[in-house]
Design a protein around this motif. Structure first.
Motif, short mmCIF file in Angstrom:
data_model
loop_
_atom_site.label_atom_id
_atom_site.label_comp_id
_atom_site.label_asym_id
_atom_site.label_seq_id
_atom_site.Cartn_x
_atom_site.Cartn_y
_atom_site.Cartn_z
N THR A 69 0.87 -1.20 -0.04
CA THR A 69 0.02 0.07 0.00
C THR A 69 0.89 1.05 -0.04
O THR A 69 1.62 1.46 0.73
CB THR A 69 -0.98 0.01 1.03
OG1 THR A 69 -1.87 -1.20 1.15
CG2 THR A 69 -1.80 1.36 1.14
N ILE B 108 -3.31 6.35 0.80
CA ILE B 108 -4.71 6.56 0.71
C ILE B 108 -4.81 8.01 0.35
O ILE B 108 -4.23 8.86 1.16
CB ILE B 108 -5.23 6.17 2.11
CG1 ILE B 108 -5.15 4.65 2.37
CG2 ILE B 108 -7.07 6.58 1.96
CD1 ILE B 108 -5.57 4.27 3.65
N SER C 79 -12.26 4.06 -0.02
CA SER C 79 -10.94 4.50 0.15
C SER C 79 -10.37 4.60 -1.42
O SER C 79 -10.13 3.56 -2.00
CB SER C 79 -9.69 4.18 1.22
OG SER C 79 -10.02 4.09 2.41
N GLU D 133 -7.23 4.60 -3.21
CA GLU D 133 -5.72 4.07 -2.77
C GLU D 133 -4.88 3.93 -3.86
O GLU D 133 -5.22 3.46 -4.95
CB GLU D 133 -5.88 2.89 -1.97
CG GLU D 133 -6.70 2.78 -0.80
CD GLU D 133 -6.79 1.45 -0.17
OE1 GLU D 133 -5.99 0.57 -0.49
OE2 GLU D 133 -7.59 1.04 0.71
N ASN E 234 -1.88 1.69 -4.88
CA ASN E 234 -1.20 0.11 -4.37
C ASN E 234 -0.34 -0.18 -5.28
O ASN E 234 -0.54 -0.03 -6.60
CB ASN E 234 -2.30 -0.68 -3.97
CG ASN E 234 -3.07 -0.30 -2.80
OD1 ASN E 234 -2.55 0.13 -1.57
ND2 ASN E 234 -4.19 -0.20 -3.00
#
Length: 73
Positions: A11, A14, A23, A25, A27
Motif C-alpha cells: 500500500t 490513501i 478509500s 488508494e 497500491n
C-alpha cells in the motif's frame, strides 16, 4: 465470468476516504499472478470489493509524476 485474482503487494497511500468507508488508494498490485503494477482505485474497507481504476507500469507512474509536478495546485 472468470474471477479476477489479485494480491496487494504494498500500500503506497490513501488519497481519500468516503463516509461509506471506501478509500481511493494507490497500491502495488499483482493481477492474476502477473508482475506487480501500480494501481489507483476505490476499495471497500476490507478490500473485498473494488471500483474501477487505472493500472500503471513503473514507467507510466514516473511519467505521471513528472506531469503532476508541472500542475499548479
Amino acid at each position: 465470468m472468470n474471477e479476477i485474482k489479485f494480491e496487494i503487494i504494498k500500500t503506497i497511500g490513501i488519497l481519500s476516504t468516503s463516509a461509506s468507508g471506501w478509500s481511493k488508494e494507490l497500491n502495488l498490485i499483482s493481477w492474476n499472478d502477473r508482475d506487480p503494477k501500480y494501481d489507483l482505485r476505490d476499495w471497500s474497507a476490507d478490500h473485498s470489493k473494488m471500483g474501477k481504476g487505472v493500472t500503471l507500469s513503473a514507467e507510466e507512474l514516473s511519467a505521471l509524476k513528472q506531469l503532476l509536478n508541472t500542475v499548479e495546485g
